[in-house]
Design a protein around this motif. Structure first.
Motif, PDB file in Angstrom:
ATOM      1  N   THR A 108       0.827  -1.207   0.000  1.00  0.00           N
ATOM      2  CA  THR A 108       0.000   0.000   0.000  1.00  0.00           C
ATOM      3  C   THR A 108       0.858   1.252   0.000  1.00  0.00           C
ATOM      4  OG1 THR A 108      -1.816  -1.147   1.113  1.00  0.00           O
ATOM      5  CG2 THR A 108      -1.770   1.251   1.278  1.00  0.00           C
ATOM      6  N   VAL A 109       1.870   1.292   0.861  1.00  0.00           N
ATOM      7  CA  VAL A 109       2.745   2.465   0.922  1.00  0.00           C
ATOM      8  C   VAL A 109       3.429   2.693  -0.423  1.00  0.00           C
ATOM      9  CG1 VAL A 109       4.798   3.440   2.025  1.00  0.00           C
ATOM     10  CG2 VAL A 109       3.087   2.232   3.397  1.00  0.00           C
ATOM     11  N   GLY A 110       3.872   1.610  -1.072  1.00  0.00           N
ATOM     12  CA  GLY A 110       4.566   1.733  -2.343  1.00  0.00           C
ATOM     13  C   GLY A 110       3.696   2.237  -3.475  1.00  0.00           C
ATOM     14  N   ALA A 111       2.373   2.111  -3.337  1.00  0.00           N
ATOM     15  CA  ALA A 111       1.465   2.585  -4.384  1.00  0.00           C
ATOM     16  C   ALA A 111       1.215   4.080  -4.322  1.00  0.00           C
ATOM     17  CB  ALA A 111       0.128   1.844  -4.284  1.00  0.00           C
ATOM     18  N   VAL A 112       1.639   4.713  -3.223  1.00  0.00           N
ATOM     19  CA  VAL A 112       1.380   6.144  -3.020  1.00  0.00           C
ATOM     20  C   VAL A 112       2.568   6.951  -3.533  1.00  0.00           C
ATOM     21  CG1 VAL A 112       0.996   7.922  -1.259  1.00  0.00           C
ATOM     22  CG2 VAL A 112      -0.065   5.680  -1.028  1.00  0.00           C
ATOM     23  N   GLU A 113       2.286   7.964  -4.338  1.00  0.00           N
ATOM     24  CA  GLU A 113       3.335   8.812  -4.901  1.00  0.00           C
ATOM     25  C   GLU A 113       3.720   9.888  -3.891  1.00  0.00           C
ATOM     26  OE1 GLU A 113       2.083  10.315  -8.657  1.00  0.00           O
ATOM     27  OE2 GLU A 113       1.732   8.329  -9.519  1.00  0.00           O
ATOM     28  N   PHE A 114       4.844   9.630  -3.223  1.00  0.00           N
ATOM     29  CA  PHE A 114       5.329  10.562  -2.212  1.00  0.00           C
ATOM     30  C   PHE A 114       6.824  10.321  -2.083  1.00  0.00           C
ATOM     31  CE2 PHE A 114       6.026  12.372   1.986  1.00  0.00           C
ATOM     32  CZ  PHE A 114       5.182  13.484   1.986  1.00  0.00           C
ATOM     33  N   ASP A 115       7.615  11.254  -2.587  1.00  0.00           N
ATOM     34  CA  ASP A 115       9.054  11.007  -2.713  1.00  0.00           C
ATOM     35  C   ASP A 115       9.815  11.133  -1.398  1.00  0.00           C
ATOM     36  OD1 ASP A 115       8.835  10.528  -5.426  1.00  0.00           O
ATOM     37  OD2 ASP A 115       9.102  12.642  -5.950  1.00  0.00           O
ATOM     38  N   GLU A 152      -3.494   4.850  22.684  1.00  0.00           N
ATOM     39  CA  GLU A 152      -3.727   5.167  21.268  1.00  0.00           C
ATOM     40  C   GLU A 152      -4.290   6.571  21.101  1.00  0.00           C
ATOM     41  OE1 GLU A 152      -7.697   3.684  22.693  1.00  0.00           O
ATOM     42  OE2 GLU A 152      -5.583   3.145  23.015  1.00  0.00           O
ATOM     43  N   HIS A 153      -4.853   7.136  22.166  1.00  0.00           N
ATOM     44  CA  HIS A 153      -5.414   8.486  22.091  1.00  0.00           C
ATOM     45  C   HIS A 153      -4.330   9.560  22.021  1.00  0.00           C
ATOM     46  CE1 HIS A 153      -9.405   6.908  22.532  1.00  0.00           C
ATOM     47  NE2 HIS A 153      -9.111   6.359  23.690  1.00  0.00           N
ATOM     48  N   GLU A 154      -3.078   9.162  22.215  1.00  0.00           N
ATOM     49  CA  GLU A 154      -1.981  10.118  22.032  1.00  0.00           C
ATOM     50  C   GLU A 154      -1.635  10.292  20.554  1.00  0.00           C
ATOM     51  OE1 GLU A 154       1.196   9.949  25.111  1.00  0.00           O
ATOM     52  OE2 GLU A 154       0.232   8.069  25.691  1.00  0.00           O
ATOM     53  N   LEU A 155      -2.310   9.538  19.695  1.00  0.00           N
ATOM     54  CA  LEU A 155      -2.066   9.610  18.260  1.00  0.00           C
ATOM     55  C   LEU A 155      -3.278  10.181  17.536  1.00  0.00           C
ATOM     56  CD1 LEU A 155      -0.579   6.037  17.621  1.00  0.00           C
ATOM     57  CD2 LEU A 155       0.696   8.183  17.887  1.00  0.00           C
ATOM     58  N   SER A 156      -3.013  10.873  16.447  1.00  0.00           N
ATOM     59  CA  SER A 156      -4.043  11.136  15.442  1.00  0.00           C
ATOM     60  C   SER A 156      -3.945  10.028  14.406  1.00  0.00           C
ATOM     61  CB  SER A 156      -3.814  12.489  14.779  1.00  0.00           C
ATOM     62  OG  SER A 156      -3.947  13.541  15.713  1.00  0.00           O
ATOM     63  N   HIS A 157      -5.061   9.709  13.762  1.00  0.00           N
ATOM     64  CA  HIS A 157      -5.000   8.662  12.738  1.00  0.00           C
ATOM     65  C   HIS A 157      -6.052   8.914  11.674  1.00  0.00           C
ATOM     66  CE1 HIS A 157      -8.431   7.013  14.966  1.00  0.00           C
ATOM     67  NE2 HIS A 157      -8.666   6.253  13.914  1.00  0.00           N
ATOM     68  N   ARG A 158      -5.806   8.356  10.507  1.00  0.00           N
ATOM     69  CA  ARG A 158      -6.738   8.465   9.379  1.00  0.00           C
ATOM     70  C   ARG A 158      -6.814   7.108   8.676  1.00  0.00           C
ATOM     71  NH1 ARG A 158      -7.370  12.704   5.722  1.00  0.00           N
ATOM     72  NH2 ARG A 158      -7.181  14.040   7.585  1.00  0.00           N
ATOM     73  N   LEU A 159      -8.018   6.572   8.554  1.00  0.00           N
ATOM     74  CA  LEU A 159      -8.235   5.334   7.818  1.00  0.00           C
ATOM     75  C   LEU A 159      -7.982   5.585   6.334  1.00  0.00           C
ATOM     76  CD1 LEU A 159      -9.303   2.404   8.163  1.00  0.00           C
ATOM     77  CD2 LEU A 159     -11.582   3.313   7.709  1.00  0.00           C
ATOM     78  N   VAL A 160      -7.131   4.773   5.708  1.00  0.00           N
ATOM     79  CA  VAL A 160      -6.782   5.028   4.311  1.00  0.00           C
ATOM     80  C   VAL A 160      -7.078   3.867   3.373  1.00  0.00           C
ATOM     81  CG1 VAL A 160      -5.018   6.718   4.896  1.00  0.00           C
ATOM     82  CG2 VAL A 160      -4.359   4.331   4.631  1.00  0.00           C
ATOM     83  N   ARG A 161      -7.258   2.647   3.916  1.00  0.00           N
ATOM     84  CA  ARG A 161      -7.548   1.527   3.018  1.00  0.00           C
ATOM     85  C   ARG A 161      -8.305   0.442   3.762  1.00  0.00           C
ATOM     86  NH1 ARG A 161      -3.400  -2.123  -0.826  1.00  0.00           N
ATOM     87  NH2 ARG A 161      -5.083  -3.095  -2.016  1.00  0.00           N
ATOM     88  N   LEU A 162      -9.302  -0.128   3.091  1.00  0.00           N
ATOM     89  CA  LEU A 162     -10.005  -1.315   3.559  1.00  0.00           C
ATOM     90  C   LEU A 162      -9.717  -2.428   2.559  1.00  0.00           C
ATOM     91  CD1 LEU A 162     -13.445   0.328   4.444  1.00  0.00           C
ATOM     92  CD2 LEU A 162     -11.626  -0.326   6.036  1.00  0.00           C
ATOM     93  N   GLU A 163      -9.127  -3.515   3.047  1.00  0.00           N
ATOM     94  CA  GLU A 163      -8.636  -4.543   2.127  1.00  0.00           C
ATOM     95  C   GLU A 163      -9.306  -5.889   2.401  1.00  0.00           C
ATOM     96  OE1 GLU A 163      -4.383  -5.884   0.266  1.00  0.00           O
ATOM     97  OE2 GLU A 163      -4.412  -5.061   2.285  1.00  0.00           O
ATOM     98  N   PRO A 164      -9.963  -6.495   1.397  1.00  0.00           N
ATOM     99  CA  PRO A 164     -10.556  -7.824   1.600  1.00  0.00           C
ATOM    100  C   PRO A 164      -9.492  -8.853   1.956  1.00  0.00           C
ATOM    101  CG  PRO A 164     -11.314  -6.828  -0.458  1.00  0.00           C
ATOM    102  CD  PRO A 164     -10.191  -5.983   0.038  1.00  0.00           C
ATOM    103  N   VAL A 165      -9.870  -9.792   2.829  1.00  0.00           N
ATOM    104  CA  VAL A 165      -8.951 -10.874   3.182  1.00  0.00           C
ATOM    105  C   VAL A 165      -9.550 -12.211   2.761  1.00  0.00           C
ATOM    106  CG1 VAL A 165      -7.909  -9.620   5.099  1.00  0.00           C
ATOM    107  CG2 VAL A 165      -9.866 -11.088   5.532  1.00  0.00           C
ATOM    108  N   ASP A 166      -8.657 -13.152   2.443  1.00  0.00           N
ATOM    109  CA  ASP A 166      -9.032 -14.505   2.058  1.00  0.00           C
ATOM    110  C   ASP A 166      -8.704 -15.474   3.181  1.00  0.00           C
ATOM    111  OD1 ASP A 166      -9.805 -13.689  -0.483  1.00  0.00           O
ATOM    112  OD2 ASP A 166      -7.901 -14.254  -1.426  1.00  0.00           O
ATOM    113  N   ALA A 167      -9.305 -16.642   3.121  1.00  0.00           N
ATOM    114  CA  ALA A 167      -8.896 -17.760   3.972  1.00  0.00           C
ATOM    115  C   ALA A 167      -7.729 -18.471   3.300  1.00  0.00           C
ATOM    116  CB  ALA A 167     -10.055 -18.728   4.170  1.00  0.00           C
ATOM    117  N   VAL A 168      -6.695 -18.761   4.065  1.00  0.00           N
ATOM    118  CA  VAL A 168      -5.544 -19.514   3.567  1.00  0.00           C
ATOM    119  C   VAL A 168      -5.439 -20.779   4.399  1.00  0.00           C
ATOM    120  CG1 VAL A 168      -3.062 -19.479   3.097  1.00  0.00           C
ATOM    121  CG2 VAL A 168      -4.394 -17.374   2.916  1.00  0.00           C
ATOM    122  N   LEU A 169      -5.393 -21.938   3.715  1.00  0.00           N
ATOM    123  CA  LEU A 169      -5.380 -23.218   4.420  1.00  0.00           C
ATOM    124  C   LEU A 169      -4.572 -24.235   3.626  1.00  0.00           C
ATOM    125  CD1 LEU A 169      -7.773 -24.247   2.410  1.00  0.00           C
ATOM    126  CD2 LEU A 169      -9.266 -23.512   4.239  1.00  0.00           C
TER     127      LEU A 169
END
Length: 317
Positions: A108-115, A152-169
Motif C-alpha cells: 500500500t505504501v509503495g502505491a502512493v506517490e510521495f518522494d 492510542e489516544h496520544e495519536l491522530s490517525h486516518r483510515l486510508v484503506r479497507l482490504e478484503p482478506v481470504d482464507a488460507v489453508l
C-alpha cells in the motif's frame, strides 16, 4: 538547586524499557545491546538520584519516580524532534514505520506517490507509538486499534484503506476444495496465528465474531508460519486477497464471502509536533485511495470490527 543536563539518549532508553516492560525488547527496538541500554538507564538514575525502574523475573516497570518522569521525558524528546524539524523543515524526509508485516503493508505504501519518505519497520502499534512519542519517527502505517492502557489516544490517525482478506489453508484441510467460503464455515477450524493473540487485534475480533478457536505459533517469519499452516490439516489463517505469498507447497487461498472481512489500514502520527509533511502524505494516500477505491465498503456485503464501522460514520451504517 544545581541544574541537571539530561541526555536524550538516556531518556529514550528509559522510556523504551518502561513502554516494553522488558530490557531485551527495548534494546531490540533501539538497535543497541542490552548492556548498553542498562548503562544508559543506570546513568540516568545516578544523575537524578532516584531508582526509576524496578526489575524482577517478569521484566521491568517504573517506580513512582519513574512514573513521574514518563510524561516530562516524552515532552523532552518531542521538543528535540521539533527542534530538528524546525531547522531542517521539508529537507528531511518523513520517517514512516510500518507494522503488520505478514499482511504486507509496503504494497500500500509503495502505491502512493510521495518522494520524501524514509520507510522503516515497527513490531506492532505499541512499539510504533513509543517511537513516535520519543521523536524517532514521524508517522506510522498499519492497523490502528484500542490499546489496554488507552495510549492510542496520544495519536491522530486516518483510515486510508479497507482490504478484503481470504482464507488460507493447507491442501489437506476439509474445506480446501471450496470455490468460496463464508466465515461461519470456518467454525470447526483452528485460526492459526503468527504471534500472540493480544498482538493481533483484527484476528482477535474475527475469532470472537465468528466463534473460532485460536492457536498461536512462535514468530519465525512468514515462510515458517505458512509451512506450519500447510502441514496442519484443520488450521486456517487470514491474509489480504492480493498479498504475495511465499512459494509454500500445499497452500490454498479461498475467498471469503457473506460477509467479506475487511482489514483496515491507517496512517498514524503524534497529536502534537506533527511533521509538516504529514498533511501532504495524507493527501497522497487519499488521492491514491480514490483512484483504487480503497475505502469501498458495503454493510450488506462486508464485515468490519465495530471500531472501524464507527469510524466510517454514515458509510458504515
Amino acid at each position: 538547586m544545581a541544574s541537571v543536563d539530561l541526555d536524550p539518549a538516556q531518556l529514550r532508553a528509559f522510556l523504551a524499557v518502561a513502554e516494553h516492560g522488558h530490557f531485551g525488547r527495548a534494546a531490540t527496538e533501539l538497535t543497541i545491546t542490552q548492556q548498553a541500554l542498562s548503562k544508559r538507564v543506570a546513568r540516568l538514575e545516578e544523575l537524578l538520584g532516584e531508582r526509576l525502574l524496578d526489575r524482577d523475573g517478569r521484566g521491568a516497570h517504573p517506580t513512582p519516580a519513574g512514573e513521574r518522569l514518563l510524561e516530562p521525558a516524552r515532552a523532552v524528546l518531542a521538543a528535540c524532534a521539533a527542534a530538528v524539524t524546525a531547522v531542517r523543515g521539508a529537507a528531511r524526509p518523513l520517517r514512516l514505520d510500518v507494522w503488520g508485516h505478514l499482511f504486507a503493508p509496503l504494497r500500500t505504501v509503495g502505491a502512493v506517490e510521495f518522494d520524501a519518505l524514509e520507510v522503516g519497520h515497527g513490531r506492532d502499534l505499541p512499539s510504533v507509538l513509543g517511537a513516535l512519542l520519543r521523536g524517532e519517527i514521524d508517522a506510522g502505517f498499519g492497523r490502528h486499534h484500542a490499546l489496554p492502557d488507552g495510549r492510542e489516544h496520544e495519536l491522530s490517525h486516518r483510515l486510508v484503506r479497507l482490504e478484503p482478506v481470504d482464507a488460507v489453508l493447507g491442501a489437506d484441510h476439509p474445506l480446501a476444495g471450496a470455490a468460496a467460503l463464508r466465515p461461519a464455515d470456518l467454525r470447526d477450524s483452528t485460526l492459526l496465528l503468527p504471534a500472540a493473540l493480544a498482538r493481533l487485534e483484527f484476528l482477535q475480533r474475527f475469532a470472537e465474531r465468528f466463534d473460532l478457536a485460536c492457536e498461536s505459533t512462535t514468530n519465525m517469519g512468514a515462510e515458517h508460519f505458512l509451512a506450519h499452516l500447510a502441514a496442519t490439516p484443520n488450521a486456517v489463517t487470514l491474509l489480504p486477497a492480493d498479498a504475495p505469498l511465499p512459494l509454500t507447497p500445499g497452500l490454498r487461498t479461498v475467498p471469503l464471502v457473506d460477509p467479506t472481512p475487511l482489514y483496515a489500514w491507517s496512517l498514524v502520527w503524534p497529536r502534537s509536533n506533527a511533521h509538516p509533511a504529514v498533511p501532504a502524505l495524507l493527501r497522497a494516500f487519499a488521492e491514491t485511495g480514490r483512484r483504487n477505491r480503497w475505502l469501498e465498503y458495503r454493510p450488506d456485503r462486508d464485515w468490519l470490527p465495530e471500531a472501524e464501522r464507527a469510524e466510517l460514520g454514515p458509510l458504515g451504517g
